[in-house]
Design a protein around this motif. Structure first.
Motif, PDB file in Angstrom:
ATOM      1  N   SER A 132     -19.670  73.628  42.247  1.00 13.12           N
ATOM      2  CA  SER A 132     -19.264  74.838  42.967  1.00 13.12           C
ATOM      3  C   SER A 132     -18.613  74.469  44.297  1.00 13.12           C
ATOM      4  CB  SER A 132     -20.472  75.735  43.227  1.00 13.12           C
ATOM      5  OG  SER A 132     -21.374  75.111  44.134  1.00 13.12           O
ATOM      6  N   VAL A 133     -17.838  75.390  44.835  1.00 17.34           N
ATOM      7  CA  VAL A 133     -17.180  75.145  46.119  1.00 17.34           C
ATOM      8  C   VAL A 133     -18.217  74.870  47.197  1.00 17.34           C
ATOM      9  CG1 VAL A 133     -15.714  76.155  47.899  1.00 17.34           C
ATOM     10  CG2 VAL A 133     -15.193  76.552  45.502  1.00 17.34           C
ATOM     11  N   GLU A 134     -19.329  75.612  47.158  1.00 11.66           N
ATOM     12  CA  GLU A 134     -20.380  75.409  48.154  1.00 11.66           C
ATOM     13  C   GLU A 134     -20.992  74.017  48.024  1.00 11.66           C
ATOM     14  OE1 GLU A 134     -19.736  79.638  47.336  1.00 11.66           O
ATOM     15  OE2 GLU A 134     -20.240  77.939  46.045  1.00 11.66           O
ATOM     16  N   ALA A 135     -21.215  73.573  46.781  1.00 15.95           N
ATOM     17  CA  ALA A 135     -21.776  72.241  46.565  1.00 15.95           C
ATOM     18  C   ALA A 135     -20.799  71.158  47.014  1.00 15.95           C
ATOM     19  CB  ALA A 135     -22.139  72.057  45.097  1.00 15.95           C
ATOM     20  N   GLN A 136     -19.515  71.377  46.783  1.00 16.63           N
ATOM     21  CA  GLN A 136     -18.506  70.433  47.254  1.00 16.63           C
ATOM     22  C   GLN A 136     -18.534  70.321  48.773  1.00 16.63           C
ATOM     23  OE1 GLN A 136     -14.530  71.095  45.614  1.00 16.63           O
ATOM     24  NE2 GLN A 136     -15.426  72.118  43.837  1.00 16.63           N
ATOM     25  N   ALA A 137     -18.622  71.463  49.432  1.00 12.71           N
ATOM     26  CA  ALA A 137     -18.623  71.476  50.897  1.00 12.71           C
ATOM     27  C   ALA A 137     -19.850  70.762  51.445  1.00 12.71           C
ATOM     28  CB  ALA A 137     -18.570  72.915  51.410  1.00 12.71           C
ATOM     29  N   PHE A 138     -21.017  70.998  50.824  1.00 10.29           N
ATOM     30  CA  PHE A 138     -22.230  70.319  51.282  1.00 10.29           C
ATOM     31  C   PHE A 138     -22.119  68.822  51.042  1.00 10.29           C
ATOM     32  CE2 PHE A 138     -26.592  68.751  50.662  1.00 10.29           C
ATOM     33  CZ  PHE A 138     -27.131  69.102  51.891  1.00 10.29           C
ATOM     34  N   THR A 139     -21.476  68.428  49.963  1.00 17.91           N
ATOM     35  CA  THR A 139     -21.291  67.006  49.672  1.00 17.91           C
ATOM     36  C   THR A 139     -20.494  66.319  50.773  1.00 17.91           C
ATOM     37  OG1 THR A 139     -21.462  67.305  47.277  1.00 17.91           O
ATOM     38  CG2 THR A 139     -20.242  65.376  48.056  1.00 17.91           C
ATOM     39  N   LEU A 140     -19.419  66.958  51.224  1.00 20.92           N
ATOM     40  CA  LEU A 140     -18.621  66.361  52.299  1.00 20.92           C
ATOM     41  C   LEU A 140     -19.439  66.237  53.574  1.00 20.92           C
ATOM     42  CD1 LEU A 140     -15.104  68.014  51.842  1.00 20.92           C
ATOM     43  CD2 LEU A 140     -15.983  65.859  50.917  1.00 20.92           C
ATOM     44  N   LEU A 141     -20.249  67.252  53.881  1.00 21.40           N
ATOM     45  CA  LEU A 141     -21.118  67.175  55.047  1.00 21.40           C
ATOM     46  C   LEU A 141     -22.128  66.043  54.881  1.00 21.40           C
ATOM     47  CD1 LEU A 141     -22.091  68.372  57.748  1.00 21.40           C
ATOM     48  CD2 LEU A 141     -23.515  69.952  56.435  1.00 21.40           C
ATOM     49  N   ASP A 196     -10.084  68.188  42.526  1.00 18.28           N
ATOM     50  CA  ASP A 196      -9.474  68.654  41.277  1.00 18.28           C
ATOM     51  C   ASP A 196      -8.188  69.416  41.596  1.00 18.28           C
ATOM     52  OD1 ASP A 196      -8.753  69.811  38.889  1.00 18.28           O
ATOM     53  OD2 ASP A 196     -10.776  70.466  38.363  1.00 18.28           O
ATOM     54  N   PRO A 197      -7.037  68.948  41.101  1.00 27.02           N
ATOM     55  CA  PRO A 197      -5.770  69.616  41.424  1.00 27.02           C
ATOM     56  C   PRO A 197      -5.685  71.044  40.898  1.00 27.02           C
ATOM     57  CG  PRO A 197      -5.466  67.968  39.691  1.00 27.02           C
ATOM     58  CD  PRO A 197      -6.845  67.769  40.236  1.00 27.02           C
ATOM     59  N   ASP A 198      -6.538  71.391  39.946  1.00 24.16           N
ATOM     60  CA  ASP A 198      -6.512  72.755  39.411  1.00 24.16           C
ATOM     61  C   ASP A 198      -7.306  73.735  40.264  1.00 24.16           C
ATOM     62  OD1 ASP A 198      -4.970  71.914  37.253  1.00 24.16           O
ATOM     63  OD2 ASP A 198      -6.736  71.411  36.049  1.00 24.16           O
ATOM     64  N   ASP A 199      -8.092  73.201  41.220  1.00 25.07           N
ATOM     65  CA  ASP A 199      -8.862  74.087  42.092  1.00 25.07           C
ATOM     66  C   ASP A 199      -7.962  74.720  43.137  1.00 25.07           C
ATOM     67  OD1 ASP A 199     -11.147  73.569  40.768  1.00 25.07           O
ATOM     68  OD2 ASP A 199     -12.006  72.203  42.241  1.00 25.07           O
ATOM     69  N   THR A 200      -8.293  75.928  43.513  1.00 22.66           N
ATOM     70  CA  THR A 200      -7.517  76.628  44.551  1.00 22.66           C
ATOM     71  C   THR A 200      -8.245  76.637  45.888  1.00 22.66           C
ATOM     72  OG1 THR A 200      -8.512  78.736  43.870  1.00 22.66           O
ATOM     73  CG2 THR A 200      -6.412  78.119  42.862  1.00 22.66           C
ATOM     74  N   ASP A 201      -9.435  76.009  45.951  1.00 22.97           N
ATOM     75  CA  ASP A 201     -10.175  76.001  47.218  1.00 22.97           C
ATOM     76  C   ASP A 201      -9.556  74.990  48.164  1.00 22.97           C
ATOM     77  OD1 ASP A 201     -11.639  73.292  47.019  1.00 22.97           O
ATOM     78  OD2 ASP A 201     -12.164  74.251  45.120  1.00 22.97           O
TER      79      ASP A 201
END
Length: 616
Positions: A328-337, A291-296
């Motif tokens: 959530s940022v954490e859920a996004q990170a787990f998804t990539l893993l 999402d381009p609006d995210d800052t993570d």
């Protein structure tokens, strides 16, 4: 380090209170499912029982670029009525109806010599759960056209498969020159829903080939996806334009004639519609993470997206996981893993690893060679007991910390848990890894392996609670009973002598009955009927045998002088625990002729898992 005497009972109660407080006393072994109204579905015939003489639909899956190359006249129509050209993000937008169409996957059905349908996946800025929209362009050979917006309702089952509501089909006639101009004075209606064998001719795509080219690349290629034919049962929604005024036509001067009724223009044409859901979940996942609006700084790469599009039903589960966790940022990170874990890097056609999205657990690809042993690990982790559910809830609640299981040939003990979490910059997550020694895994019984998994999971829980600050009071001082554990972790992280393993195992002696409870529940689920005392003995294992607690309860020698004067005169209770563990660890029988005249025999009561399917 100065050790304080452990306050066993108070520490144990406090630990249980912490688990209950953190997870809102969520000791419930059945997940609370999101309630979704059940869709009315028809019984699906399995492919093995299909009558091959029935009608089957031959479908081509390609992309808009290939269609334009093959059909210049159709391209002229599209370009003529499109107010914007094909965009770089492969979407053409309807400003009137507020949606875009994905041009990377187009489904073509040649109904007969007079009609061809082109189906596109519809995308909107705001996604409605359990709703699929398709844009359908009906191209009649007599020069008439019709465009429709079809809406399907669906649910996602536990295995990730999509189940469509066969009693509903939303149909809207589109009249928007931003897409392809519509003609016709009425809309079709749903007349039948069936299950039919459908075969897709999927064309090759890739950077090194013209888009849609029938190329000879292999499945292991990183540059393209090969052409192939895939057949399966599909839900077919048949519509008809009964009593319509025709599909419309064009006057020679280019003006539209929306009420024209040329021959073959759409009257009474039964049209099969096959829901095109391919890539919808992949696109939604990518939109969430990138999402381009995210800052993570969590970004899905093109390579990861390509892997995502090959994961089938797993993609649907990943999308559900992100929705449940509000992207959530954490859920996004787990998804990539998870995507990296599920990739087929060895080219065997199967995911390299396995992921538990409910609990944030990764089963490393090193377990792929041990499918039955992995099943033991998964079942032991999922045991319905307060201790194991507390461990699961910890990692489920915190999406930023993941638990990883893997096989190792470089550790000395049967199992090993990382002393601190390790940050993964690629996924922006912290990982706590449990390693199981390969040679142990290959020889031990299922009861021994399950015990080791429960034991190491408790280690992981201690690490997690320390790093989350859950072992400190509001003023920053360690909670009563956890002083040694907090101090040991601080010293370990500071590179100072810590005796971390000793402290962990000393604290774990408080939880022998809890571990035994978990192990007995696991064993009972498999039909074992051993005594609870047997499971307690099995949970006194490894370095726990060197703790003051164990040595006080079960001294090796009842008479200390026997250690020198009569070394065979060991304490029978101590011997029973040691040889119970050895028998299950080595899947062998141990006998000991005691000076008291009794020969003690310990045989394995568990079974060594098969190396391959079927699992015993």
């Amino acid at each position: 380090m100065n050790f304080k005497a452990p306050k066993h009972q108070s520490t144990k109660l406090l630990f249980k209170f912490l688990i209950g407080t953190i997870f809102l006393f969520n000791y419930n072994c059945q997940e609370e499912d999101i309630i979704i109204p059940e869709a009315d579905t028809t019984e699906i015939t399995t492919p093995s029982t299909i009558d091959n003489t029935q009608a089957r639909y031959n479908v081509t899956i390609t992309n808009w670029e290939r269609i334009k190359n093959d059909n210049p006249k159709l391209e002229e129509k599209v370009n003529k009525y499109s107010l914007s050209s094909i965009t770089t993000n492969s979407r053409t937008t309807s400003e009137t109806y507020g949606f875009s169409i994905d041009e990377t996957r187009v489904q073509i059905i040649e109904i007969d010599s007079s009609l061809t349908t082109y189906t596109f996946l519809v995308e909107r800025d705001i996604y409605t759960p359990n709703v699929l929209e398709n844009y359908v362009f009906k191209n009649f050979t007599n020069g008439t056209y019709k465009q429709l917006l079809l809406t399907y309702n669906y649910t996602v089952s536990e295995d990730g498969s999509v189940v469509f509501d066969t009693n509903y089909l939303g149909i809207e006639v589109i009249e928007d020159e931003n897409l392809i101009v519509a003609r016709g004075s009425c809309g079709p209606e749903l007349v039948d829903t069936t299950q039919n064998l459908t075969c897709w001719d999927v064309h090759c795509t890739g950077d090194s080939h013209p888009v849609g080219e029938q190329c000879g690349c292999t499945s292991a290629s990183n540059t393209c996806t090969p052409a192939y034919v895939e057949c399966s049962l599909q839900t077919i929604y048949t519509t008809t334009d009964t009593n319509c005024g025709g599909g419309g036509s064009e006057n020679p001067n280019g003006t539209s004639n929306p009420y024209g009724t040329p021959s073959g223009g759409g009257n009474n044409n039964p049209t099969p519609n096959i829901p095109l859901i391919d890539l919808m979940f992949s696109n939604l996942i990518k939109a969430c993470i990138n999402d381009p609006d995210d800052t993570d700084d969590v970004i899905m790469s093109d390579e990861q997206f390509n892997v995502l599009t090959t994961l089938g039903n797993q993609t649907n589960l990943i999308n559900s996981y992100l929705n449940e966790n509000l992207c959530s940022v954490e859920a996004q990170a787990f998804t990539l893993l998870a995507i990296d874990t599920l990739a087929d890097n060895d080219g065997d056609g199967q995911p390299d690893g396995e992921v538990d999205f409910e609990e944030n657990i990764i089963y490393d690809n090193s377990l792929n060679n041990y499918p039955c042993h992995k099943l033991v690990i998964q079942n032991a982790v999922g045991v319905c007991s307060p201790l194991t559910q507390g461990v699961l809830n910890a990692f489920e609640t915190n999406d930023g910390t993941n638990l990883i299981f893997e096989v190792s040939n470089s550790i000395s003990g049967n199992g090993n848990t990382s002393s601190s979490s390790v940050y993964d910059p690629n996924t922006s997550t912290c990982n706590i890894t449990i390693r199981i020694r390969q040679s142990y895994l290959e020889n031990a019984t299922d009861l021994s392996i399950a015990r080791t998994v429960i034991h190491e999971s408790l280690h992981a829980m201690f690490v997690y609670m320390f790093e989350e600050g859950l072992l400190n009071s509001s003023d920053g001082t360690p909670l009563d009973g956890f002083e040694n554990l907090v101090e040991a972790h601080i010293n370990y992280l500071g590179g100072l002598p810590s005796n971390l393993g000793v402290v962990h195992h000393t604290l774990m002696t408080d939880f022998v009955e809890d571990m035994a409870t978990s192990l007995s529940i696991y064993a009972s689920s498999l039909g074992y009927t051993n005594s609870f005392n047997f499971y307690k003995n099995l949970c006194w294992s490894g370095a726990m045998l060197n703790t003051p607690t164990f040595q006080s309860l079960y001294p090796q020698y009842l008479n200390p002088s026997d250690a020198t004067n009569n070394p065979s005169n060991v304490n029978p209770s101590w011997l029973n625990i040691v040889n119970t563990n050895a028998a299950e660890q080595d899947n062998s029988t141990y006998t000991f002729a005691h000076p008291n005249g009794t020969t003690y025999t310990n045989s394995p009561l568990g079974n060594a898992p098969n190396l391959n399917h079927p699992c015993n």
